[in-house]
Design a protein around this motif. Structure first.
Motif, mmCIF file in Angstrom:
data_model
loop_
_atom_site.group_PDB
_atom_site.id
_atom_site.type_symbol
_atom_site.label_atom_id
_atom_site.label_comp_id
_atom_site.label_asym_id
_atom_site.label_seq_id
_atom_site.Cartn_x
_atom_site.Cartn_y
_atom_site.Cartn_z
ATOM 1 N N ARG A 94 0.797 -1.224 0.000
ATOM 2 C CA ARG A 94 0.000 0.000 0.000
ATOM 3 C C ARG A 94 0.836 1.283 0.000
ATOM 4 N NH1 ARG A 94 -2.045 3.720 -0.902
ATOM 5 N NH2 ARG A 94 -4.076 4.632 -0.407
ATOM 6 N N ILE B 50 2.182 8.163 0.607
ATOM 7 C CA ILE B 50 0.913 7.431 0.503
ATOM 8 C C ILE B 50 0.314 7.709 -0.867
ATOM 9 C CG2 ILE B 50 -1.398 7.121 1.503
ATOM 10 C CD1 ILE B 50 1.206 8.866 3.565
ATOM 11 N N GLY C 37 -6.708 3.636 -3.456
ATOM 12 C CA GLY C 37 -7.738 2.996 -2.652
ATOM 13 C C GLY C 37 -7.568 3.321 -1.187
ATOM 14 N N PRO C 38 -8.463 2.764 -0.365
ATOM 15 C CA PRO C 38 -8.468 3.128 1.058
ATOM 16 C C PRO C 38 -7.177 2.739 1.793
ATOM 17 C CG PRO C 38 -10.203 1.519 0.537
ATOM 18 C CD PRO C 38 -9.504 1.829 -0.741
ATOM 19 N N LEU C 39 -6.910 3.495 2.827
ATOM 20 C CA LEU C 39 -5.667 3.312 3.598
ATOM 21 C C LEU C 39 -5.977 2.413 4.800
ATOM 22 C CD1 LEU C 39 -2.752 4.515 3.647
ATOM 23 C CD2 LEU C 39 -3.646 6.338 5.090
ATOM 24 N N SER D 280 3.078 15.014 6.146
ATOM 25 C CA SER D 280 1.861 14.996 5.325
ATOM 26 C C SER D 280 0.725 15.788 5.964
ATOM 27 C CB SER D 280 1.406 13.554 5.145
ATOM 28 O OG SER D 280 0.204 13.501 4.415
ATOM 29 N N TRP D 281 -0.173 16.241 5.118
ATOM 30 C CA TRP D 281 -1.435 16.830 5.591
ATOM 31 C C TRP D 281 -2.240 15.775 6.347
ATOM 32 C CZ3 TRP D 281 -6.084 14.711 4.131
ATOM 33 C CH2 TRP D 281 -6.062 13.834 3.053
ATOM 34 N N SER E 73 -12.017 6.156 11.282
ATOM 35 C CA SER E 73 -11.697 6.354 9.858
ATOM 36 C C SER E 73 -10.232 5.952 9.628
ATOM 37 C CB SER E 73 -11.933 7.806 9.439
ATOM 38 O OG SER E 73 -11.056 8.645 10.161
ATOM 39 N N ASN E 74 -9.941 5.610 8.400
ATOM 40 C CA ASN E 74 -8.574 5.155 8.089
ATOM 41 C C ASN E 74 -7.548 6.241 8.393
ATOM 42 O OD1 ASN E 74 -9.375 2.640 7.237
ATOM 43 N ND2 ASN E 74 -9.722 3.322 5.126
ATOM 44 N N ILE E 75 -7.888 7.486 8.082
ATOM 45 C CA ILE E 75 -6.906 8.562 8.275
ATOM 46 C C ILE E 75 -6.584 8.725 9.758
ATOM 47 C CG2 ILE E 75 -6.541 11.074 8.086
ATOM 48 C CD1 ILE E 75 -7.975 10.964 5.367
ATOM 49 N N PHE F 217 -4.438 17.038 -2.932
ATOM 50 C CA PHE F 217 -4.759 15.628 -2.714
ATOM 51 C C PHE F 217 -6.233 15.372 -2.407
ATOM 52 C CE2 PHE F 217 -0.134 15.605 -1.755
ATOM 53 C CZ PHE F 217 0.244 14.694 -2.737
ATOM 54 N N VAL F 218 -6.934 16.398 -1.980
ATOM 55 C CA VAL F 218 -8.328 16.170 -1.598
ATOM 56 C C VAL F 218 -9.291 16.725 -2.659
ATOM 57 C CG1 VAL F 218 -10.059 16.601 0.194
ATOM 58 C CG2 VAL F 218 -7.695 16.107 0.841
ATOM 59 N N THR G 229 -17.363 14.366 -0.169
ATOM 60 C CA THR G 229 -17.078 13.405 0.896
ATOM 61 C C THR G 229 -17.002 14.137 2.238
ATOM 62 O OG1 THR G 229 -14.677 13.650 0.859
ATOM 63 C CG2 THR G 229 -15.614 12.093 -0.716
ATOM 64 N N THR G 230 -17.004 13.349 3.319
ATOM 65 C CA THR G 230 -16.908 13.918 4.660
ATOM 66 C C THR G 230 -15.676 14.814 4.778
ATOM 67 O OG1 THR G 230 -17.851 11.869 5.470
ATOM 68 C CG2 THR G 230 -16.844 13.286 7.119
ATOM 69 N N LEU G 231 -14.561 14.315 4.241
ATOM 70 C CA LEU G 231 -13.318 15.077 4.348
ATOM 71 C C LEU G 231 -13.392 16.374 3.540
ATOM 72 C CD1 LEU G 231 -10.379 15.255 5.319
ATOM 73 C CD2 LEU G 231 -9.718 14.027 3.254
HETATM 74 C C1 COA Z 1 -4.921 8.661 2.055
HETATM 75 C C2 COA Z 1 -6.249 8.208 1.499
HETATM 76 C C3 COA Z 1 -6.108 6.894 0.759
HETATM 77 C C4 COA Z 1 -7.236 8.046 2.660
HETATM 78 O O1 COA Z 1 -8.476 7.656 2.165
HETATM 79 P P1 COA Z 1 -9.476 6.706 3.033
HETATM 80 O O2 COA Z 1 -8.800 5.430 3.359
HETATM 81 O O3 COA Z 1 -10.738 6.636 2.260
HETATM 82 O O4 COA Z 1 -9.638 7.589 4.347
HETATM 83 P P2 COA Z 1 -10.777 7.616 5.471
HETATM 84 O O5 COA Z 1 -11.406 6.270 5.635
HETATM 85 O O6 COA Z 1 -10.157 8.183 6.681
HETATM 86 O O7 COA Z 1 -11.821 8.654 4.872
HETATM 87 C C5 COA Z 1 -12.712 9.366 5.701
HETATM 88 C C6 COA Z 1 -13.604 10.218 4.832
HETATM 89 O O8 COA Z 1 -12.818 11.148 4.083
HETATM 90 C C7 COA Z 1 -12.957 10.955 2.673
HETATM 91 N N1 COA Z 1 -11.649 11.096 2.037
HETATM 92 C C8 COA Z 1 -10.477 10.545 2.452
HETATM 93 N N2 COA Z 1 -9.474 10.922 1.637
HETATM 94 C C9 COA Z 1 -10.023 11.706 0.684
HETATM 95 C C10 COA Z 1 -9.489 12.404 -0.419
HETATM 96 N N3 COA Z 1 -8.182 12.366 -0.710
HETATM 97 N N4 COA Z 1 -10.310 13.128 -1.171
HETATM 98 C C11 COA Z 1 -11.618 13.212 -0.886
HETATM 99 N N5 COA Z 1 -12.197 12.579 0.165
HETATM 100 C C12 COA Z 1 -11.401 11.831 0.944
HETATM 101 C C13 COA Z 1 -13.501 9.549 2.549
HETATM 102 O O9 COA Z 1 -14.215 9.391 1.341
HETATM 103 C C14 COA Z 1 -14.373 9.445 3.769
HETATM 104 O O10 COA Z 1 -15.547 10.208 3.576
HETATM 105 P P3 COA Z 1 -16.983 9.490 3.315
HETATM 106 O O11 COA Z 1 -17.211 8.647 4.540
HETATM 107 O O12 COA Z 1 -17.926 10.627 3.157
HETATM 108 O O13 COA Z 1 -16.809 8.686 2.061
HETATM 109 C C15 COA Z 1 -6.812 9.280 0.532
HETATM 110 O O14 COA Z 1 -6.898 10.511 1.204
HETATM 111 C C16 COA Z 1 -5.973 9.466 -0.706
HETATM 112 O O15 COA Z 1 -6.039 8.693 -1.641
HETATM 113 N N6 COA Z 1 -5.184 10.555 -0.744
HETATM 114 C C17 COA Z 1 -4.327 10.888 -1.893
HETATM 115 C C18 COA Z 1 -2.870 10.662 -1.596
HETATM 116 C C19 COA Z 1 -2.337 11.492 -0.468
HETATM 117 O O16 COA Z 1 -2.966 12.402 0.013
HETATM 118 N N7 COA Z 1 -1.121 11.160 -0.048
HETATM 119 C C20 COA Z 1 -0.411 11.901 0.972
HETATM 120 C C21 COA Z 1 0.417 12.931 0.332
HETATM 121 S S1 COA Z 1 1.335 13.921 1.496
#
Ligand code: COA
Length: 319
Positions: free
Chosen positions: A178, A196, A200-202, A234-235, A249-251, A274-275, A290-292
């Motif tokens: 991952r 990261i 897909g989900p973390l 990271s953010w 939540s995964n984050i 990223f968001v 999304t929630t985020l």
């Molecule tokens: C890191 C990442 C995989 C986490 O996603 P995740 O596993 O879905 O995270 P969570 O389970 O904590 O998500 C909680 C909520 O936030 C949303 N969310 C999480 N990351 C998101 C993103 N990058 N963009 C939009 N929404 C996001 C999810 O959809 C969820 O909302 P929901 O319940 O309304 O669907 C995702 O943010 C991602 O792909 N990011 C891009 C890469 C990145 O940021 N890398 C770090 C660089 S410094």
């Protein structure tokens, strides 16, 4: 061709001021020809590098040929040689100037051709280190993922990606399940830097598996550079996220793994990248799905900002 006058190169290519200054700063020596893979093998290779068919079509349309301005081909040789000279290096590297990408596919994908011309070198480096084929190709296939992000971002993210993609072709980064691990050792620290990817989900089990692979991978393939910890900047590590996202939540579960270092830098740009996949769109034109995204926008519209925070974990998994 003999030495080139780099001012004339910049002029003939009609480069914008910043890129022209970069080119003028190069020495005029003729570089070795970039060793691109054969054109006929390119479609299969790009597929292996996870490049979207739309990007494959553009890359093939702009493929270096006799129709290229000779100076652009010369510049490709320069960029390729500069990155190759740092094979095995792991610092951030700006490989060359930011080019006007709207001039057509050759310009748009200039740095993709540089990436492809360095594949043979990095593949040989991986082989010397005993890096398994699967890890080698999975790592290098980040090219396709980044081109897809670039497409989604309408090119806004490219200057950062330019630097990012030099890590892969220098053997500086490895995708192990991952997560991606960057050999970011400095005289002061024995740290692997964690990245990261958007894949897909973390989930916690996917992270556990990835950390376990890193623990075995680096001592095996880089025994000459022992690592003691993993750091992540990271953010995703901004503690303010915990005010908005559920504790399971995964984050938030990812955050809990790290011991945070004090301080932090403004990470709002990374957050938007990223968001929301955009840097230039005004806040009031962004749509939250999304929630985020809803939380992120509410926070920014209320005058808040997002921080890039750095956290660490011992490589053996203990905090
Ligand atoms: C890191 C990442 C995989 C986490 O996603 P995740 O596993 O879905 O995270 P969570 O389970 O904590 O998500 C909680 C909520 O936030 C949303 N969310 C999480 N990351 C998101 C993103 N990058 N963009 C939009 N929404 C996001 C999810 O959809 C969820 O909302 P929901 O319940 O309304 O669907 C995702 O943010 C991602 O792909 N990011 C891009 C890469 C990145 O940021 N890398 C770090 C660089 S410094």
């Amino acid at each position: 061709m003999h030495r080139r006058d780099t001012s004339e190169v910049a002029e003939r290519l009609h480069l914008p001021p910043e890129a022209a200054a970069w080119v003028r700063g190069l020495d005029g020596e003729t570089p070795p020809e970039p060793r691109l893979p054969p054109y006929v093998e390119a479609p299969a290779l790009l597929d292996r590098l996870a490049v979207d068919p739309r990007d494959v079509a553009e890359i093939l349309a702009g493929w270096p040929s006799a129709e290229w301005p000779p100076d652009l081909f010369w510049l490709l040789g320069k960029v390729t040689a500069a990155v190759r000279a740092d094979l095995g290096g792991a610092g951030w590297l700006v490989p060359g100037p930011s080019l006007p990408r709207d001039r057509g596919p050759a310009w748009r994908h200039f740095y993709v051709y540089a990436y492809l011309a360095l594949l043979e070198d990095v593949r040989a480096y991986h082989a010397r280190r005993g890096v398994p084929e699967e890890v080698s190709w999975t790592t290098l296939a980040d090219l396709g993922r980044n081109l897809a992000i670039d497409r989604r971002m309408n090119g806004e993210g490219w200057p950062v990606m330019l630097q990012w993609l030099t890590l892969h072709v220098r053997g500086a980064i490895y995708e192990l399940g991952r997560l991606q691990f960057h050999r970011r050792r400095t005289p002061e620290s024995r740290s692997l830097s964690l990245h990261i990817p958007r894949s897909g989900p973390l989930t916690p089990p996917s992270c556990d598996a990835s950390f376990a692979r890193a623990r075995a991978f680096f001592p095996r393939h880089f025994p000459d550079e022992p690592y003691e910890e993993i750091t992540c900047g990271s953010w995703l590590l901004d503690p303010t996220l915990a005010e908005y996202l559920p504790a399971d939540s995964n984050i938030i579960r990812f955050q809990r793994r790290f011991e945070l270092q004090p301080g932090g830098e403004d990470g709002t740009e990374d957050f938007l990248r990223f968001v929301f996949g955009t840097l230039a769109t005004p806040l009031d034109e962004l749509t939250a799905r999304t929630t985020l995204q809803r939380a992120g926008l509410a926070h920014l519209r209320a005058g808040g900002r997002w921080l890039n925070r750095t956290g660490r974990i011992a490589l053996d998994g203990r905090p």
